[in-house]
Design a protein around this motif. Sequence first.
Motif, short mmCIF file in Angstrom:
data_model
loop_
_atom_site.label_atom_id
_atom_site.label_comp_id
_atom_site.label_asym_id
_atom_site.label_seq_id
_atom_site.Cartn_x
_atom_site.Cartn_y
_atom_site.Cartn_z
N VAL A 1 5.98 47.39 58.37
CA VAL A 1 4.74 47.57 59.15
C VAL A 1 5.09 47.99 60.57
N ARG A 2 6.06 47.33 61.16
CA ARG A 2 6.48 47.65 62.54
C ARG A 2 6.97 49.09 62.63
N ILE A 3 7.84 49.47 61.71
CA ILE A 3 8.39 50.83 61.72
C ILE A 3 7.27 51.85 61.53
N ASP A 4 6.37 51.58 60.59
CA ASP A 4 5.25 52.50 60.35
C ASP A 4 4.36 52.66 61.58
N HIS A 5 4.33 51.64 62.44
CA HIS A 5 3.51 51.69 63.65
C HIS A 5 4.34 52.00 64.90
N GLY A 6 5.60 52.34 64.72
CA GLY A 6 6.47 52.71 65.83
C GLY A 6 6.72 51.57 66.80
N GLU A 7 6.79 50.36 66.29
CA GLU A 7 6.98 49.19 67.14
C GLU A 7 8.37 48.57 66.95
N ILE A 8 8.77 47.83 67.97
CA ILE A 8 9.98 47.02 67.88
C ILE A 8 9.56 45.57 67.66
N LEU A 9 10.52 44.72 67.37
CA LEU A 9 10.26 43.32 67.10
C LEU A 9 9.41 42.67 68.19
N LYS A 10 9.74 42.93 69.44
CA LYS A 10 9.02 42.32 70.55
C LYS A 10 7.55 42.74 70.57
N ASP A 11 7.26 43.98 70.22
CA ASP A 11 5.87 44.45 70.20
C ASP A 11 5.03 43.61 69.23
N MET A 12 5.54 43.43 68.01
CA MET A 12 4.81 42.65 67.02
C MET A 12 4.72 41.19 67.45
N ALA A 13 5.80 40.66 67.97
CA ALA A 13 5.81 39.27 68.43
C ALA A 13 4.75 39.05 69.50
N ASP A 14 4.65 39.99 70.44
CA ASP A 14 3.64 39.87 71.49
C ASP A 14 2.23 39.86 70.90
#
Length: 123
Positions: free
Chosen positions: A12-25
């Motif tokens: 999901v993160r990769i599909d949305h161009g996010e890194i771990l910290k982005d999702m965690a936030d």
Amino acid sequence: MLTSVGKFLRKVRIDHGEILKDMADKLGVSASFLSAVENGKKKMPSDWNRKICEIYKLSDEQTLDFTKAIAASEKTVEMNFSDASFSRKELAISFARKFSDIDDDQVEKIKKILSEDNKNELY
């Protein structure tokens, strides 16, 4: 070791161009906590199922895949009996005691009883 939930969240993160910290936030946790969940060192909070589906606008198919990933990653299930009747508590405990003895046919029958399609048949 990356769990099924961890693999799903990473995708999901990769599909949305996010890194771990982005999702965690977005989930209101630290990146280290999210990493621990992905790696099976911490249990995924129960409200994440709903949050992740809403935040990332998961399709019905993705939601089903996520639910399956959660089930595959779970090692234990915790139940809150604070408002449950004695009869409901007794049912849950009886089910837990017999859980390992239930065969595949019985599993399918129980799933059918509990499915939304048969909701009216329970009442």
